[in-house]
Design a protein around this motif. Structure first.
Motif, short mmCIF file in Angstrom:
data_model
loop_
_atom_site.label_atom_id
_atom_site.label_comp_id
_atom_site.label_asym_id
_atom_site.label_seq_id
_atom_site.Cartn_x
_atom_site.Cartn_y
_atom_site.Cartn_z
N GLU A 55 34.33 1.82 14.62
CA GLU A 55 35.35 0.99 14.83
C GLU A 55 35.86 0.95 13.32
O GLU A 55 35.20 0.82 12.45
N SER A 103 39.19 -3.32 13.94
CA SER A 103 38.96 -4.74 13.78
C SER A 103 40.28 -5.46 13.48
O SER A 103 41.00 -5.13 12.98
N ASP A 104 40.09 -6.87 14.06
CA ASP A 104 41.15 -7.76 13.56
C ASP A 104 41.29 -7.72 12.10
O ASP A 104 42.52 -7.91 12.02
N LYS A 105 40.49 -7.80 11.33
CA LYS A 105 40.68 -7.79 9.90
C LYS A 105 41.24 -6.59 9.30
O LYS A 105 42.19 -6.83 8.20
N SER A 161 37.22 -0.44 10.13
CA SER A 161 36.78 -1.82 9.53
C SER A 161 37.84 -2.12 8.42
O SER A 161 38.62 -1.46 7.98
N GLU A 162 37.91 -3.24 7.92
CA GLU A 162 38.43 -3.81 6.81
C GLU A 162 38.26 -2.96 5.64
O GLU A 162 39.16 -2.64 4.62
N ASN A 193 38.67 1.83 18.14
CA ASN A 193 39.32 0.37 17.91
C ASN A 193 39.44 0.15 16.39
O ASN A 193 38.74 0.44 15.62
#
Length: 387
Positions: free
Chosen positions: A375, A342-344, A377-378, A340
């Motif tokens: 996941e 992240s949205d960021k 990440s940013e 996945n």
């Protein structure tokens, strides 16, 4: 529920047909029209699974209804209803595309068998159309942006024709995907699609690659060899990076397009070919024409339909879908569960300057999956997605 339309000017015959069909199956929805003109009006406004149409009618006869329906909605099977004096005409309607004909007064078994067979055929035609519209997942074009939707619409309209297509756009945008969509949605899908990267073949060998050669045509020509045009006969040839093709090869391609004939290098024998040509380039061919590097007459032959594939920076709204698609694809190749993002992380990737377009995005997604956390990440994007 199959929807049937009976076009018949004799009310008694209409009643018999409706009675037979209604008693045979309560799943048939039967509608009536008293003449050809009103029947065509119904066909224009509604979708029918089968039309039963009398031949001799006022205002518009059955042959006219058949021809108009074949143009308007060719997938609808039409069964002609003939009087004894209309048998010759009924047989001729089969040549015009009628599914079958039945005589007056209608025989029960003959009518029911004809209707069942016609409906079965309609179902097969619809299934085949659906299958033709499906494109192999390998060449799926991902995106819901306006530019991608427009390209998909153009492909749906152009693919069933033999119109030549010129695909333009920067490197890495997926021009080859558009070419494969065109082929797989065309009537040539059962025949080969042959790809030629014009930039990867030395200029002195391009003509031999495209058109083949005969033994002794040049030093290393030890035997006769067919070229790509012959290999693509009946199908599609995709000339990628056509802007890099030599002027002498361009002249031969132009002849092949004009005459549907080629000559192998070293031979004066014509070979007839039936090939659809799809070409692609990252160059501005109009500038190449002005500079004397590309033939203007060939450009106009190739660019019957122009499809411009946008840079990834011009369709940033598709990046989340592309990331998800690549993550799933890469996981499948590696035998892992998709990671996945992240949205960021996705927002940060959307704001990158993608000079390498989709090809670059795919590489970055793979790098992040390998080097990032459970996941992505940013922070992972900042660390591992640097240019």
């Amino acid at each position: 529920m199959p929807k049937l339309l009976i076009i018949e000017d004799e009310a008694a015959i209409r009643r018999v047909l409706v009675k037979i069909l209604s008693e045979e199956s309560d799943t048939y929805q039967v509608e009536e029209a008293e003449d050809g003109l009103s029947g065509m009006d119904k066909i224009k406004k509604a979708d029918y699974d089968l039309v039963l149409c009398d031949i001799k009618m006022p205002k518009m006869d059955g042959v006219e209804v058949l021809e108009a329906t074949r143009k308007l909605k060719p997938e609808i099977p039409i069964v002609m209803i003939s009087g004894h004096g209309d048998l010759d005409t009924a047989v001729n309607t089969m040549r015009l595309g009628a599914f079958d004909y039945i005589s007056k007064p209608p025989d029960l078994n003959r009518l029911l068998n004809t209707v069942r067979n016609a409906l079965d055929r309609k179902e097969l035609v619809v299934e085949n159309k659906i299958l033709k519209k499906k494109v192999s997942k390998k060449y799926e074009m991902i995106g819901e942006s306006a530019p991608i939707s427009q390209i998909q619409d153009i492909i749906d309209k152009v693919a069933p024709t033999d119109a030549r297509v010129l695909i333009t756009g920067p490197n890495g945008t997926g021009k080859e995907l558009v070419a494969h969509w065109l082929h797989q949605k065309s009537d040539r899908v059962k025949s080969p699609m042959i790809e030629v990267n014009c930039a990867a073949i030395p200029s002195e060998l391009i003509e031999s690659e495209l058109f083949g050669h005969v033994k002794g045509a040049f030093t290393s020509a030890n035997k006769d060899r067919a070229g790509k045009f012959e290999a693509a006969n009946g199908g599609t040839i995709f000339l990628d990076e056509i802007g890099d093709m030599s002027l002498s090869a361009q002249a031969k391609v132009l002849r092949a397009l004009q005459e549907s004939r080629i000559q192998r290098v070293g031979s004066d024998k014509d070979i007839k070919v039936n090939v659809r040509v799809v070409a692609a380039t990252n160059k501005n061919l109009k500038k190449e024409i002005a500079d004397g590097n590309f033939r203007e007459d060939l450009y106009h032959r190739l660019a019957v339909i122009l499809i411009k594939v946008p840079a990834l920076n011009d369709r940033r709204e598709d990046i989340p879908l592309l990331i998800k698609h690549f993550a799933k694809k890469i996981a499948g190749e590696q035998g892992n569960t998709p990671k996945n993002f992240s949205d960021k992380a996705i927002t940060l990737l959307q704001n990158y300057d993608w000079t390498g377009n989709i090809r670059e995005l795919r590489n970055v997604v793979e790098r992040l999956i390998i080097l990032g956390g459970s996941e992505v990440s940013e922070e992972d994007v900042k660390l591992f997605a640097s240019k």
